[in-house]
Design a protein around this motif. Structure first.
Motif, PDB file in Angstrom:
ATOM      1  N   VAL A 102      28.185 -43.389 -41.197  1.00 34.30           N
ATOM      2  CA  VAL A 102      27.301 -43.971 -40.188  1.00 34.30           C
ATOM      3  C   VAL A 102      27.251 -43.034 -38.983  1.00 34.30           C
ATOM      4  N   GLU A 103      26.045 -42.630 -38.615  1.00 37.34           N
ATOM      5  CA  GLU A 103      25.890 -41.709 -37.479  1.00 37.34           C
ATOM      6  C   GLU A 103      25.057 -42.314 -36.355  1.00 37.34           C
ATOM      7  N   ASP A 104      24.559 -43.540 -36.566  1.00 34.40           N
ATOM      8  CA  ASP A 104      23.716 -44.172 -35.554  1.00 34.40           C
ATOM      9  C   ASP A 104      24.487 -44.321 -34.239  1.00 34.40           C
ATOM     10  N   PRO A 105      24.004 -43.677 -33.166  1.00 32.59           N
ATOM     11  CA  PRO A 105      24.767 -43.691 -31.911  1.00 32.59           C
ATOM     12  C   PRO A 105      24.936 -45.088 -31.320  1.00 32.59           C
ATOM     13  N   GLU A 106      23.976 -45.986 -31.540  1.00 34.55           N
ATOM     14  CA  GLU A 106      24.115 -47.346 -30.994  1.00 34.55           C
ATOM     15  C   GLU A 106      25.236 -48.094 -31.709  1.00 34.55           C
ATOM     16  N   ILE A 107      25.306 -47.922 -33.018  1.00 33.79           N
ATOM     17  CA  ILE A 107      26.367 -48.587 -33.793  1.00 33.79           C
ATOM     18  C   ILE A 107      27.733 -48.011 -33.412  1.00 33.79           C
ATOM     19  N   LEU A 108      27.819 -46.683 -33.306  1.00 35.97           N
ATOM     20  CA  LEU A 108      29.092 -46.048 -32.965  1.00 35.97           C
ATOM     21  C   LEU A 108      29.549 -46.453 -31.565  1.00 35.97           C
ATOM     22  N   SER A 109      28.616 -46.579 -30.650  1.00 37.69           N
ATOM     23  CA  SER A 109      28.961 -46.998 -29.292  1.00 37.69           C
ATOM     24  C   SER A 109      29.496 -48.434 -29.282  1.00 37.69           C
ATOM     25  N   ALA A 110      28.874 -49.301 -30.073  1.00 33.45           N
ATOM     26  CA  ALA A 110      29.337 -50.701 -30.126  1.00 33.45           C
ATOM     27  C   ALA A 110      30.768 -50.784 -30.671  1.00 33.45           C
TER      28      ALA A 110
END
Ligand code: FE
Ligand code: FE
Length: 200
Positions: A102-110
């Motif tokens: 997973v590289e999605d920055p919004e998911i990683l930030s959450a």
């Protein structure tokens, strides 16, 4: 609509790496995050993905968490050394990228901020932070009924309430209190006061 991630495969894998309690909690956060995304007009699949993965590093033993950090140049603060469970957020970002691709920055930030919170969180940051707090398996926090209803109406006001209760609770144990939580509270308290002033 094409799925961006295979959530069933993620769930299967998580079940292997988490104990029974943690996996149940994970599913609670997954579906609560989906419900909050519906209420606040956010991407359901992203919310479910972040909900599923938020604790993906929680069941890694503390010494192994510290090892992963030193091997991968992940900075460990003093408070994280003394309370290594806090590290499952940072290490979770690493595991989400390496093991779940997973590289999605919004998911990683959450995932990164779900334990402490921080000032000026994104919608998904708030959805995951709050879903983690209110999912149906939780039963210890104060004011849960009020906070659960509030999460579906107003994310910022709910952040204020939850951070206030969390600080009151963690205040008894400053060793496990990350400064990000205090910074988050100051931010959402200011917002709360400004809005009360505007609504007068
Ligand atoms: Fe967690
Ligand atoms: Fe959690």
């Amino acid at each position: 609509m094409k799925m961006r991630y295979d959530l069933n495969a993620f769930a299967k894998k998580l079940k292997k790496h988490q104990d029974k309690y943690r996996f149940q909690h994970t599913q609670g956060v997954r579906y609560t995050a989906a419900a909050l995304a519906m209420a606040h007009g956010y991407d359901l699949e992203k919310a479910e993905t972040a909900g599923l993965l938020h604790d993906c590093a929680k069941c890694i033993p503390n010494d192994k968490k510290l090892k992963i950090c030193s091997k991968n140049q992940i900075a460990v603060s003093e408070i994280e050394y003394s309370a290594p469970f806090l590290l499952h957020a940072k290490v979770g970002v690493y595991v989400a990228r390496e093991k779940y691709k997973v590289e999605d920055p919004e998911i990683l930030s959450a995932i990164r901020w779900h334990t402490t919170g921080k000032p000026d969180m994104s919608i998904l940051d708030k959805i995951i932070y709050l879903a983690d707090y209110i999912e149906p398996g939780r039963n210890k926090a104060p004011n849960l009924n009020t906070v659960r209803a509030l999460a579906f109406r107003d994310l910022d006001e709910c952040m204020y309430q939850v951070l206030k209760d969390t600080l009151a609770y963690l205040g008894n144990n400053p060793k496990t209190l990350d400064s990000a939580t205090k910074d988050a509270f100051d931010f959402y308290e200011k917002l709360h006061k400004e809005r009360r002033y505007e609504n007068r």
